[in-house]
Design an enzyme around this catalytic site. Structure first.
Site, mmCIF file in Angstrom:
data_model
loop_
_atom_site.group_PDB
_atom_site.id
_atom_site.type_symbol
_atom_site.label_atom_id
_atom_site.label_comp_id
_atom_site.label_asym_id
_atom_site.label_seq_id
_atom_site.Cartn_x
_atom_site.Cartn_y
_atom_site.Cartn_z
ATOM 1 N N GLN A 90 0.847 -1.198 0.000
ATOM 2 C CA GLN A 90 0.000 0.000 0.000
ATOM 3 C C GLN A 90 0.880 1.245 0.000
ATOM 4 O O GLN A 90 0.384 2.355 -0.068
ATOM 5 C CB GLN A 90 -0.874 0.018 1.259
ATOM 6 C CG GLN A 90 -1.787 -1.182 1.377
ATOM 7 C CD GLN A 90 -2.366 -1.303 2.791
ATOM 8 O OE1 GLN A 90 -3.375 -0.685 3.109
ATOM 9 N NE2 GLN A 90 -1.706 -2.069 3.629
ATOM 10 N N HIS A 108 -1.560 1.562 -4.162
ATOM 11 C CA HIS A 108 -1.905 2.974 -3.968
ATOM 12 C C HIS A 108 -1.041 3.920 -4.797
ATOM 13 O O HIS A 108 -0.973 5.110 -4.511
ATOM 14 C CB HIS A 108 -1.833 3.333 -2.475
ATOM 15 C CG HIS A 108 -2.916 2.674 -1.661
ATOM 16 N ND1 HIS A 108 -2.881 2.566 -0.286
ATOM 17 C CD2 HIS A 108 -4.071 2.073 -2.037
ATOM 18 C CE1 HIS A 108 -3.964 1.935 0.140
ATOM 19 N NE2 HIS A 108 -4.699 1.616 -0.902
ATOM 20 N N CYS A 116 -1.095 13.839 -15.609
ATOM 21 C CA CYS A 116 -1.765 15.071 -16.035
ATOM 22 C C CYS A 116 -3.281 14.913 -15.868
ATOM 23 O O CYS A 116 -3.850 13.925 -16.320
ATOM 24 C CB CYS A 116 -1.427 15.381 -17.493
ATOM 25 S SG CYS A 116 -2.299 16.839 -18.086
ATOM 26 N N CYS A 119 -4.572 15.702 -20.057
ATOM 27 C CA CYS A 119 -4.372 14.720 -21.138
ATOM 28 C C CYS A 119 -4.125 13.309 -20.607
ATOM 29 O O CYS A 119 -4.094 12.352 -21.376
ATOM 30 C CB CYS A 119 -3.217 15.156 -22.046
ATOM 31 S SG CYS A 119 -1.584 15.038 -21.260
ATOM 32 N N CYS A 139 1.026 20.078 -21.774
ATOM 33 C CA CYS A 139 -0.236 20.447 -22.431
ATOM 34 C C CYS A 139 -0.896 21.637 -21.742
ATOM 35 O O CYS A 139 -1.909 22.150 -22.202
ATOM 36 C CB CYS A 139 -1.196 19.250 -22.479
ATOM 37 S SG CYS A 139 -2.104 18.957 -20.951
ATOM 38 N N THR A 177 0.770 -2.995 8.609
ATOM 39 C CA THR A 177 -0.411 -2.242 8.174
ATOM 40 C C THR A 177 -1.487 -2.338 9.243
ATOM 41 O O THR A 177 -1.659 -3.389 9.860
ATOM 42 C CB THR A 177 -0.965 -2.726 6.808
ATOM 43 O OG1 THR A 177 -2.200 -2.038 6.554
ATOM 44 C CG2 THR A 177 -1.203 -4.220 6.748
ATOM 45 N N ASN A 202 3.391 -6.951 13.254
ATOM 46 C CA ASN A 202 3.021 -5.559 13.530
ATOM 47 C C ASN A 202 3.472 -5.171 14.937
ATOM 48 O O ASN A 202 3.516 -6.004 15.835
ATOM 49 C CB ASN A 202 1.500 -5.394 13.405
ATOM 50 C CG ASN A 202 1.086 -3.948 13.197
ATOM 51 O OD1 ASN A 202 1.364 -3.075 14.021
ATOM 52 N ND2 ASN A 202 0.435 -3.679 12.073
HETATM 53 P P1 OAD Z 1 -1.143 2.932 9.030
HETATM 54 O O1 OAD Z 1 -0.448 4.171 9.470
HETATM 55 O O2 OAD Z 1 -2.627 2.923 9.093
HETATM 56 O O3 OAD Z 1 -0.634 1.703 9.886
HETATM 57 C C1 OAD Z 1 0.724 1.476 10.112
HETATM 58 C C2 OAD Z 1 0.846 0.194 10.900
HETATM 59 O O4 OAD Z 1 2.216 -0.118 11.041
HETATM 60 C C3 OAD Z 1 0.241 0.252 12.302
HETATM 61 O O5 OAD Z 1 -0.576 -0.894 12.496
HETATM 62 C C4 OAD Z 1 1.469 0.216 13.219
HETATM 63 O O6 OAD Z 1 1.227 -0.492 14.425
HETATM 64 C C5 OAD Z 1 2.454 -0.547 12.361
HETATM 65 N N1 OAD Z 1 3.877 -0.270 12.620
HETATM 66 C C6 OAD Z 1 4.478 0.926 12.888
HETATM 67 N N2 OAD Z 1 5.799 0.795 12.965
HETATM 68 C C7 OAD Z 1 6.077 -0.513 12.732
HETATM 69 C C8 OAD Z 1 7.279 -1.293 12.646
HETATM 70 N N3 OAD Z 1 8.473 -0.736 12.819
HETATM 71 N N4 OAD Z 1 7.171 -2.627 12.391
HETATM 72 C C9 OAD Z 1 5.959 -3.197 12.223
HETATM 73 N N5 OAD Z 1 4.795 -2.518 12.275
HETATM 74 C C10 OAD Z 1 4.844 -1.196 12.524
HETATM 75 O O7 OAD Z 1 -0.603 2.606 7.557
HETATM 76 P P2 OAD Z 1 -1.261 1.658 6.443
HETATM 77 O O8 OAD Z 1 -1.914 0.488 7.060
HETATM 78 O O9 OAD Z 1 -0.219 1.430 5.423
HETATM 79 O O10 OAD Z 1 -3.705 5.225 1.872
HETATM 80 O O11 OAD Z 1 -2.354 2.620 5.871
HETATM 81 C C11 OAD Z 1 -3.108 2.214 4.780
HETATM 82 C C12 OAD Z 1 -3.426 3.374 3.893
HETATM 83 O O12 OAD Z 1 -4.017 4.426 4.643
HETATM 84 C C13 OAD Z 1 -2.227 4.046 3.265
HETATM 85 O O13 OAD Z 1 -1.770 3.378 2.112
HETATM 86 C C14 OAD Z 1 -2.763 5.390 2.934
HETATM 87 C C15 OAD Z 1 -3.435 5.689 4.232
HETATM 88 O O14 OAD Z 1 -4.449 6.629 4.187
HETATM 89 C C16 OAD Z 1 -3.813 6.128 0.911
HETATM 90 O O15 OAD Z 1 -3.124 7.125 0.886
HETATM 91 C C17 OAD Z 1 -4.820 5.762 -0.116
#
Ligand code: OAD
Length: 228
Positions: A90, A108, A116, A119, A139, A177, A202
């Site tokens: 992501q 993502h 752009c 275009c 453009c 995540t 995590n």
């Molecule tokens: P988040 O910020 O929601 O979650 C990050 C996760 O990483 C949390 O569960 C933390 O506990 C964990 N974490 C932090 N440091 C860590 C480490 N050193 N080792 C292991 N885990 C750790 O980020 P995402 O889940 O990636 O979307 O968020 C998903 C989407 O939400 C992103 O791609 C973005 C955001 O809005 C868009 O921009 C469309």
């Protein structure tokens, strides 16, 4: 099948979205990461992306990214078939690519690509800081970051391949995540329903922990090399 989120880049110094110090603790997603926000104030949105690009530019891949490069190499050698290992992220930071992962499905988008709004032309742009904010296409129309904003669909081909890999997976690793942003988070459920065993790596609890076969609590940069 491996799904990564912002947590895998945390140890590289790239802030996550929801944790302590996360982007969404200080900034509103509606004002910065939607097409409406861009329409209303493209300069503000670009200032935020320009700042994030400067952070990512200084960051280096960490031991977690590198462990996934090694896992890809091992699985590709073992099965003699690249499609037996799939890395889906992501993240838009490109750190998996820089670490050396060969096949990265980016759900993502990519912070180094611009598109752009007129275009539709897409190109790579690695300039930090950008000369012009907001930048324009040849453009004449505005360029936007080629990333997925809230309310926008995921890139269809990458999503399709991610779903297929999830359905075929024997082992599904979910790393760094919060697993709250759909549809990406739903891939783990697709995998589980199709019979994959699920491992969550995590630093904090996630909604997937309850159904996971293994929950590895800690930093991805420490745990992934040990898993190998
Ligand atoms: P988040 O910020 O929601 O979650 C990050 C996760 O990483 C949390 O569960 C933390 O506990 C964990 N974490 C932090 N440091 C860590 C480490 N050193 N080792 C292991 N885990 C750790 O980020 P995402 O889940 O990636 O979307 O968020 C998903 C989407 O939400 C992103 O791609 C973005 C955001 O809005 C868009 O921009 C469309």
């Amino acid at each position: 099948m491996v799904l990564t989120g912002a947590g895998i880049s945390a140890e590289s110094g790239v802030p996550t979205f929801r944790g302590p110090g996360g982007f969404w603790r200080s900034y509103s997603p509606e004002r910065l990461a939607t097409a409406e926000a861009f329409g209303q104030n493209p300069r503000l949105v670009w200032e935020w992306y320009d700042w994030r690009r400067s952070i990512v530019r200084k960051a280096e891949p960490n031991a977690g990214h590198r462990a996934l490069v090694e896992l890809e190499r091992q699985k590709t050698d073992e099965f003699r078939e690249p499609s037996r290992f799939t890395l889906v992220t992501q993240n838009v930071d490109g750190l998996h690519d820089r670490a050396g992962s060969r096949n990265v499905l980016k759900l993502h988008g990519d912070i180094w690509q611009v598109r752009c709004v007129g275009c539709g032309a897409e190109e790579r742009n690695e300039q930090v800081p950008l000369e012009e904010l907001p930048p324009h296409c040849s453009c004449g129309a505005l360029l936007r970051p080629a990333v997925v904003w809230f309310g926008e669909p995921l890139p269809a081909a990458a999503w399709q391949r991610a779903v297929e890999a999830s359905e075929q997976a024997q082992l599904f690793l979910v790393i760094g995540t919060s697993a709250v942003v759909y549809p990406a988070a739903g891939l783990a459920e697709v995998g589980r329903e199709a019979g994959a065993r699920l491992a969550v790596v995590n630093a904090e609890p996630t909604p997937l922990d309850a159904t996971a076969d293994w929950v590895l609590r800690g930093q991805a940069g420490e745990l992934l090399p040990r898993l190998l």
